[in-house]
Design a protein around this motif. Structure first.
Motif, short mmCIF file in Angstrom:
data_model
loop_
_atom_site.label_atom_id
_atom_site.label_comp_id
_atom_site.label_asym_id
_atom_site.label_seq_id
_atom_site.Cartn_x
_atom_site.Cartn_y
_atom_site.Cartn_z
N GLN A 53 1.20 -1.04 0.10
CA GLN A 53 0.21 -0.27 0.28
C GLN A 53 1.03 1.21 -0.04
O GLN A 53 0.11 2.42 -0.41
N PHE A 54 1.68 1.37 -0.03
CA PHE A 54 3.01 2.29 0.78
C PHE A 54 4.16 2.72 -0.74
O PHE A 54 4.82 3.70 -0.83
N ALA A 55 3.89 1.10 -1.23
CA ALA A 55 5.23 1.41 -2.22
C ALA A 55 4.97 2.09 -3.19
O ALA A 55 4.06 2.47 -3.97
N GLN A 56 6.31 3.00 -3.34
CA GLN A 56 6.11 3.91 -4.84
C GLN A 56 7.20 3.83 -5.84
O GLN A 56 7.99 3.11 -5.73
N PRO A 57 6.37 3.80 -7.56
CA PRO A 57 7.63 3.08 -8.59
C PRO A 57 8.36 3.32 -7.98
O PRO A 57 8.92 4.53 -7.85
N VAL A 79 4.40 -7.09 -3.25
CA VAL A 79 5.17 -5.97 -3.37
C VAL A 79 4.84 -5.66 -5.05
O VAL A 79 5.77 -6.71 -5.68
N ARG A 80 3.79 -5.41 -5.72
CA ARG A 80 3.49 -5.65 -7.61
C ARG A 80 4.69 -3.92 -8.53
O ARG A 80 4.33 -3.46 -9.01
N CYS A 84 10.28 -1.37 -8.63
CA CYS A 84 10.78 -1.38 -6.94
C CYS A 84 11.91 -2.66 -6.93
O CYS A 84 11.98 -3.03 -7.41
N ARG A 85 12.36 -2.33 -5.88
CA ARG A 85 13.76 -3.25 -5.47
C ARG A 85 14.08 -2.96 -3.98
O ARG A 85 13.99 -1.83 -2.94
N VAL A 86 14.16 -4.60 -3.49
CA VAL A 86 14.76 -4.47 -1.97
C VAL A 86 16.53 -4.69 -1.05
O VAL A 86 16.41 -5.30 -1.73
N ILE A 87 16.24 -3.94 -0.29
CA ILE A 87 17.71 -3.35 -0.09
C ILE A 87 17.27 -4.63 1.77
O ILE A 87 16.44 -4.18 2.47
N ALA A 88 18.28 -5.39 1.60
CA ALA A 88 18.24 -6.19 3.11
C ALA A 88 19.50 -6.03 3.80
O ALA A 88 20.64 -6.30 2.96
N PHE A 128 21.19 6.42 3.31
CA PHE A 128 20.00 5.57 2.73
C PHE A 128 19.97 6.21 2.03
O PHE A 128 19.99 7.48 1.11
N LYS A 129 19.18 5.18 0.90
CA LYS A 129 18.36 5.52 -0.90
C LYS A 129 17.12 6.37 -0.34
O LYS A 129 16.33 5.85 0.32
N PRO A 130 16.37 6.92 -1.45
CA PRO A 130 15.51 7.38 -1.27
C PRO A 130 13.64 6.30 -1.29
O PRO A 130 14.48 4.99 -2.36
N ALA A 131 13.81 5.89 -0.10
CA ALA A 131 12.18 4.91 -0.10
C ALA A 131 11.50 4.51 0.17
O ALA A 131 10.96 6.23 0.63
N SER A 132 10.66 3.40 -0.43
CA SER A 132 8.90 3.93 0.18
C SER A 132 8.58 3.67 0.88
O SER A 132 7.06 3.33 2.10
N VAL A 133 9.48 1.81 1.77
CA VAL A 133 9.09 1.49 3.15
C VAL A 133 10.41 0.75 3.36
O VAL A 133 10.95 0.77 2.35
#
Ligand SMILES: Nc1ncnc2c1ncn2[C@@H]1O[C@H](C[S@+](CC[C@H]([NH3+])C(=O)[O-])CC(=O)[O-])[C@@H](O)[C@H]1O
Ligand SMILES: O=C(O)C(=O)Cc1ccccc1
Length: 247
Positions: A53-57, A79-80, A84-88, A128-133
Motif C-alpha cells: 500500500q505504501f510502495a512507490q514506483p 509488492v507489485r 521497486c527493489r529490496v535492500i536487506a 539511505f537511498k530514497p525509500a518508500s518502505v
C-alpha cells in the motif's frame, strides 16, 4: 529455511553469555523467533500486505536487521509496484550468509519476485537511498538507546511522500501491573511452545544486556521527534507490537 529446534538454553550454563546473532543462533533462528515472539508469523505476512500500500514506483524498500530474510521475502512476494527493489541489511555475517542462500532458493521457486540486494553492514552507518518502505522488524530494540533517535531521523529523511516506516518491537510498560501481567503471559506463551523454566530464565539473562525495549509512549514521542507526522499501531499480541509511522 532450517527446521532445527532451538535448544540453545536447554542445559544449565555455568555463566550465561550475552546474546549474539552468531552461527549457533542462526541455525535455530526460525524456530526460536516463532516460539518466542507472539504474533511473529502474522506480522511478517502482513508486513508484505501493508508495504504494497505504501510502495512507490521505482523506489527502494529496506529491510533493516533482516536476519534470514523473512520480511524481505514477504515484501518481494506482495509488492507489485513497477521498478521497486529490496535492500536487506544485517551486521551478522552468519545471518547474511544464510539469508542470501534462502533468498536465492526462493528466486528459483517463484517468478516475478522483486530484485533484492543483501548487504552485510551496520544500519547505523548506512547511506539511505530514497525509500518508500522501511521495515525495522524487531531490530530497533537491539540498537543502543542513545543511537535510536538519530537513526529514525535518517530514515525519516530518506522516506518518500506516500511511504512508511513499519516498526515492530517488544514493549515495556510504564504501569507496573500491566508490565508484570504481559511479561507473565509472554512466559506462558513460551512455556506453551515447549520452552522449559530453565530455557526461559537463561534466555532472559542472555538478552537483558543487549535488548532494551521501550514503551509505546517512548516510541511515539521519539518517532514524532524524528519528524514523523503520524504513528499508528496496527498490531499487538501480548507485549509485542507493530506500528506504522508516516512521514
Ligand atoms: N546495528 C545493526 N546493523 C544491522 N543489523 C543489526 C544491527 N543490530 C542488530 N542487527 C540485526 O538485527 C536482527 C534482529 S532480529 C530481526 C528479525 C527479522 N527482522 C525478522 O523479521 O525475521 C530480532 C530478534 O531476534 O528478536 C539480527 O539479525 C541482528 O544481527
Ligand atoms: O525471547 C524473548 O524473550 C524475546 O523477547 C524475543 C527474542 C527473540 C529472538 C531473539 C532474541 C529475543
Amino acid at each position: 529455511m532450517s527446521k532445527e529446534p532451538d535448544r540453545l538454553f536447554a542445559q544449565p550454563l555455568p555463566q550465561v553469555p550475552d546474546f549474539a546473532f552468531n552461527e549457533d543462533v542462526v541455525r535455530v533462528f526460525p524456530d526460536m523467533i516463532k516460539r518466542s515472539v507472539p504474533g511473529y508469523p502474522t506480522i511478517v505476512e502482513n508486513l508484505g500486505v501493508l508495504a504494497a500500500q505504501f510502495a512507490q514506483p521505482g523506489s527502494v524498500l529496506y529491510d533493516l536487521g533482516s536476519s534470514l530474510g523473512a520480511v524481505t521475502q514477504a515484501l518481494r512476494r506482495h509488492v507489485r509496484t513497477e521498478g521497486c527493489r529490496v535492500i536487506a541489511v544485517d551486521n551478522s555475517a552468519a545471518m547474511v550468509e544464510r539469508c542470501r542462500e534462502y533468498l536465492n532458493g526462493q528466486d528459483s521457486m517463484f517468478q516475478e519476485l522483486l530484485p533484492v540486494e543483501v548487504i552485510e553492514g551496520d544500519i547505523l552507518a548506512l547511506q539511505f537511498k530514497p525509500a518508500s518502505v522501511v521495515a525495522l522488524n524487531f531490530t530497533l530494540q537491539f540498537i543502543a538507546p542513545q543511537e535510536r533517535l538519530a537513526l529514525l531521523g535518517r530514515i525519516r529523511q530518506a522516506l518518500l511522500p506516500g511511504g512508511a516506516l513499519i516498526l515492530s518491537e517488544k514493549l515495556r510498560f510504564n504501569d507496573v501491573e500491566e508490565h508484570a501481567l504481559l511479561t507473565d503471559l509472554h512466559i506462558a506463551f513460551k512455556r506453551a511452545n515447549g520452552y522449559s523454566e530453565l530455557e526461559i530464565a537463561q534466555k532472559r539473562s542472555a538478552i537483558e544486556n543487549v535488548m532494551k525495549p521501550d514503551s509505546l509512549e517512548e516510541h511515539r514521542e521519539r518517532l514524532l521527534a524524528a519528524g514523523f507526522s503520524k504513528v499508528v499501531p496496527w498490531f499487538q499480541c501480548l507485549n509485542f507490537a507493530s506500528l506504522i509511522a508516516l512521514p
